[in-house]
Design a protein around this motif. Structure first.
Motif, mmCIF file in Angstrom:
data_model
loop_
_atom_site.group_PDB
_atom_site.id
_atom_site.type_symbol
_atom_site.label_atom_id
_atom_site.label_comp_id
_atom_site.label_asym_id
_atom_site.label_seq_id
_atom_site.Cartn_x
_atom_site.Cartn_y
_atom_site.Cartn_z
ATOM 1 N N LEU B 80 -5.502 -7.272 -3.584
ATOM 2 C CA LEU B 80 -4.239 -7.183 -2.841
ATOM 3 C C LEU B 80 -3.465 -8.501 -2.894
ATOM 4 O O LEU B 80 -2.239 -8.508 -2.856
ATOM 5 C CB LEU B 80 -4.497 -6.805 -1.379
ATOM 6 N N THR B 81 -4.179 -9.632 -2.978
ATOM 7 C CA THR B 81 -3.474 -10.914 -3.076
ATOM 8 C C THR B 81 -3.058 -11.206 -4.509
ATOM 9 O O THR B 81 -2.529 -12.271 -4.796
ATOM 10 C CB THR B 81 -4.341 -12.096 -2.604
ATOM 11 N N GLY B 82 -3.329 -10.277 -5.419
ATOM 12 C CA GLY B 82 -2.963 -10.492 -6.812
ATOM 13 C C GLY B 82 -4.029 -11.237 -7.591
ATOM 14 O O GLY B 82 -3.809 -11.612 -8.732
ATOM 15 N N TYR B 209 -0.945 -8.922 2.078
ATOM 16 C CA TYR B 209 -0.007 -8.106 1.302
ATOM 17 C C TYR B 209 1.169 -8.952 0.817
ATOM 18 O O TYR B 209 1.611 -8.826 -0.326
ATOM 19 C CB TYR B 209 0.536 -6.956 2.153
ATOM 20 N N ALA B 210 1.661 -9.824 1.706
ATOM 21 C CA ALA B 210 2.843 -10.619 1.362
ATOM 22 C C ALA B 210 2.558 -11.526 0.172
ATOM 23 O O ALA B 210 3.366 -11.638 -0.753
ATOM 24 C CB ALA B 210 3.281 -11.445 2.571
ATOM 25 N N ASP B 213 2.417 -9.491 -2.974
ATOM 26 C CA ASP B 213 3.686 -8.894 -3.366
ATOM 27 C C ASP B 213 4.604 -9.917 -4.007
ATOM 28 O O ASP B 213 5.206 -9.678 -5.045
ATOM 29 C CB ASP B 213 4.354 -8.287 -2.126
ATOM 30 N N ASN B 214 4.713 -11.074 -3.370
ATOM 31 C CA ASN B 214 5.630 -12.091 -3.886
ATOM 32 C C ASN B 214 5.170 -13.437 -3.356
ATOM 33 O O ASN B 214 5.485 -13.826 -2.235
ATOM 34 C CB ASN B 214 7.062 -11.773 -3.428
ATOM 35 N N GLU B 215 4.404 -14.154 -4.192
ATOM 36 C CA GLU B 215 3.771 -15.375 -3.712
ATOM 37 C C GLU B 215 4.800 -16.432 -3.340
ATOM 38 O O GLU B 215 4.705 -17.065 -2.290
ATOM 39 C CB GLU B 215 2.802 -15.907 -4.772
ATOM 40 N N THR B 275 -4.767 0.969 -5.608
ATOM 41 C CA THR B 275 -4.332 -0.402 -5.378
ATOM 42 C C THR B 275 -3.818 -0.980 -6.696
ATOM 43 O O THR B 275 -4.487 -0.868 -7.718
ATOM 44 C CB THR B 275 -5.509 -1.247 -4.866
ATOM 45 N N THR B 278 -1.715 -5.843 -9.711
ATOM 46 C CA THR B 278 -0.809 -6.989 -9.579
ATOM 47 C C THR B 278 -0.698 -7.454 -8.136
ATOM 48 O O THR B 278 -0.108 -8.489 -7.862
ATOM 49 C CB THR B 278 0.593 -6.617 -10.083
ATOM 50 N N GLY B 280 -0.317 -6.634 -3.682
ATOM 51 C CA GLY B 280 0.755 -6.258 -2.773
ATOM 52 C C GLY B 280 0.775 -4.805 -2.342
ATOM 53 O O GLY B 280 1.342 -4.485 -1.307
ATOM 54 N N VAL B 281 0.174 -3.916 -3.136
ATOM 55 C CA VAL B 281 0.187 -2.494 -2.792
ATOM 56 C C VAL B 281 -1.229 -1.952 -2.842
ATOM 57 O O VAL B 281 -1.934 -2.179 -3.820
ATOM 58 C CB VAL B 281 1.063 -1.694 -3.785
#
Lengths: 323, 336
Positions: B80-82, B209-210, B213-215, B275, B278, B280-281
């Motif tokens: 989830l953190t990429g 999630y944040a 999604d967009n570090e 999931t 990448t 975030g989702v």
């Protein structure tokens, strides 16, 4: 004159990623000369290059894939499929079997490349899936057993020396390295691979056929895996479809990483990858020759990978985003 | 535009109700694809095999899902953190081995040391990733090799058996049942619920999630990226260690070769569960269903008996490919 004496982080990063692995190799060799009895004999060196040849070949293919900002963890399983095909069709004649094996490698690589390029899915997931499928495929072809490779000429291949001195494995590795080097440095294809790794969208807008380049990159990686399968089969005179090439992807990726090619892509260092493969083997040989437990070689490998990647990444960070 | 496309467009404009229904169906498939997949396989198995839908078999399913499931829960947070964590299989083995070695010194010490080893491995992963700025793939790849090396070092590549008389509750951790339900299965479900709530309704959970999604965006909005990542990798190590201890308790021994390829199975379950790799989702629920799909497929192969085991690899790989391609095509279909 003053700037002359300051260490420029950008240049330091560049130097380290270019020469870091060579420095590591030299340090390892010097330590061996001091501590390991009988290290500096010609046999040890030949053993080093012969034993590392399979990883070295696959490292060269992997370097291209990693330069596109991709990764191929299915190489070990692809190698097993190639080995199974080789063993199965050996009775039909060596030439036919070899041709079929190389073709298999290319096709397996192209399947990866097609899915990654066409659907734009993360390479690690695609090759994770194909890794499982390929392993199953290899076991299906070999029916889960060890397959003997019955061909005397082929089995003697391992002992063949080109020009009477150079082991054939080293010859193949150097030849392949030369081809890949020219491909990456002197051709449009090489430039396009680096462009895609640097910024795929920009490359596409600039007119690069990204799908085709990715397809070819993975195909070359598959081809390298089939070379590896041929050498391994010749060495063992048999193909174990369940264990052939298992975990080799970790060694291969680690060799590329300590060679200074960034896993985020964009810059290929072909010869450094080759030396990276030798360093990985050098660690194992060092441990073996000093009668140290096998487990230590794993731990030393870990430290070398972390150290090599950390230094280049720290220097890289102080310089900016990308090199 | 070719004729087929024109025809399709005319169809959609002519029949808004149909297109609406199709849209909704698409939406359901996209959101509940795993669930649909799960139900199809479950029904298939229940119809075809008499043995499948029995209390005993379901309990066995839960038991085999629990160990790899606990690993997959941690992996979900990491993904989830990429990021990604390839070292879970080795950490899993390391904690099991340490628990087995220290079992004679008391079971509490053994379990505590086992968990501590996982915590430390996770912490080191996190520190290498956040402080040295090494890609998670490389950092955890190194840990995969290193932790496995430690396992062999501690055991001299031998299996360490745990004396059965040491403790009752330790073995019941792996083998015990409460009203027919395996204890480890219960632990897995409880952990899944806790982590699910944690991800949904705590600040740290939302931050995970944040970050995925967009570090850059997360950093600019004041989230301490490094702390979030450190937490995630440490927790993942801890969960992998816990699962390793359960396996040791179940088998009554610590194996230096345990957890082989667990990282791959865990990643497979997470991705099957929808999931995005990448980051975030994704949801814990998806991962749990993903695990059960894997376990059911194994179970079907066992029940069938005749099918060679290698078809399992081919089928699992193909399912994973189909799922990710399906996800991608649906996503592309939504935003032209």
């Amino acid at each position: 004159m003053r700037e002359h004496w300051q260490i420029d982080p950008a240049r330091a990063a560049n130097y380290f990623s270019r020469y870091g692995v060579i420095i590591t190799a030299v340090i390892l060799v010097i330590m061996n000369i001091i501590y390991t009895p009988n290290f500096f004999s010609i046999n040890t060196l030949w053993n080093l290059v012969i034993q590392s040849s399979i990883v070295a070949l696959m490292t060269l293919g992997m370097t291209i894939v990693i330069t596109t900002a991709g990764i191929d963890i299915s190489v070990g399983a692809a190698m097993a499929v190639c080995g199974a095909v080789l063993a199965k069709y050996m009775p039909c004649g060596i030439a036919a079997a070899l041709a079929l094996t190389l073709l298999t490698g290319i096709v397996l690589g192209m399947i990866n490349g097609y899915i990654i390029g066409r659907f734009n899915i993360q390479p690690i997931i695609v090759t994770l899936a194909t890794m499982m499928s390929y392993r199953g495929l290899a076991q299906m072809i070999g029916e889960g057993r060890k397959m003997p490779v019955e061909a005397e000429v082929f089995n003697n291949l391992s002992y063949y020396k080109v020009f009477g001195t150079i082991p054939v494995q080293l010859f193949i590795v150097l030849l392949f390295a030369l081809v890949i080097y020219i491909l990456m440095r002197k051709t449009t294809f090489g430039r396009q691979v680096e462009a895609i790794g640097g910024n795929e969208k920009a490359a596409r807008i600039a007119g690069v056929n990204t799908f085709r380049v990715i397809l070819v990159s993975y195909a070359i990686c598959g081809l390298a895996a089939s070379f590896g399968a041929i050498l391994e089969a010749a060495r063992l005179s048999s193909v174990d479809v369940t264990n052939m090439g298992k975990y080799i992807e970790f060694d291969v990726v680690a060799a590329v990483a300590i060679g200074g090619t960034f896993l985020s892509g964009g810059k290929a260092r072909i010869l450094n990858s080759l030396i990276g493969a030798w360093v990985m083997r050098l660690i194992t040989i060092t441990v073996n020759m000093n009668n140290i437990e096998y487990a230590y070689s794993l731990i030393i490998k870990t430290l070398v990978i972390i150290l090599a990647v950390a230094v280049s990444s720290l220097l890289n960070r102080s310089e900016g985003k990308n090199i | 535009m070719n004729s087929a496309q024109i025809e399709r467009n005319q169809n959609t404009t002519a029949n808004p109700a149909v297109s609406k229904l199709a849209c909704r169906l698409f939406g359901v498939l996209k959101a509940e694809g795993v669930m649909v997949c799960f139900l199809i396989i479950f029904t298939f198995a229940a119809v075809n095999y008499d043995m499948f839908f029995t209390a005993r078999n379901i309990a066995n399913l839960l038991l085999s899902a629990s160990i790899i499931g606990i690993v997959a829960l941690g992996m979900t947070m990491v993904i989830l953190t990429g990021g990604i964590d390839l070292s879970v299989g080795s950490v899993f083995a390391l904690s099991g081995v340490i628990a087995a070695i220290y079992a004679p010194f008391g079971i509490v010490t053994a379990v505590a040391l086992g968990l501590l080893s996982g915590l430390l491995c996770g912490l080191i992963n996190g520190l290498i990733i956040t402080r040295l700025k090494i890609e998670p793939f490389v950092a955890t790849l190194a840990m995969l090799i290193g932790a496995r090396g430690l396992c062999h070092l501690l055991t001299h590549s031998l299996i360490i058996s745990i004396d059965g008389s040491v403790s009752g509750w330790f073995t019941s951790l792996g083998r015990g049942k409460i009203i027919g339900i395996p204890i480890s299965g219960l632990i897995f479900i409880i952990l899944a619920i806790i982590i699910s709530i944690f991800l949904r309704s705590t600040v740290l959970g939302r931050n995970i999630y944040a970050v995925g999604d967009n570090e850059a965006g997360a950093r600019l909005s004041g989230i301490r990226i490094n702390r979030v990542k450190l937490f995630v990798y440490t927790t993942n190590g801890l969960l992998a260690a816990f699962a390793g201890i359960i396996l040791s308790a179940k088998l009554g021994m610590g194996q230096p070769t345990a957890g082989d390829m667990y990282e791959m199975e865990a990643i497979l379950a997470v991705v099957l569960g929808g999931t995005l790799i990448t980051g975030g989702v994704g949801r814990i629920r998806g991962t749990v269903i993903g695990i059960f799909i894997l376990v059911m497929i194994n179970n079907i192969f066992n029940l069938q008996g005749i099918i060679e085991t290698w078809y399992r690899h081919i089928i699992l790989g193909s399912i994973l490919l189909a799922v990710v391609i399906f996800q991608k095509v649906l996503l592309i279909g939504k935003q032209p």
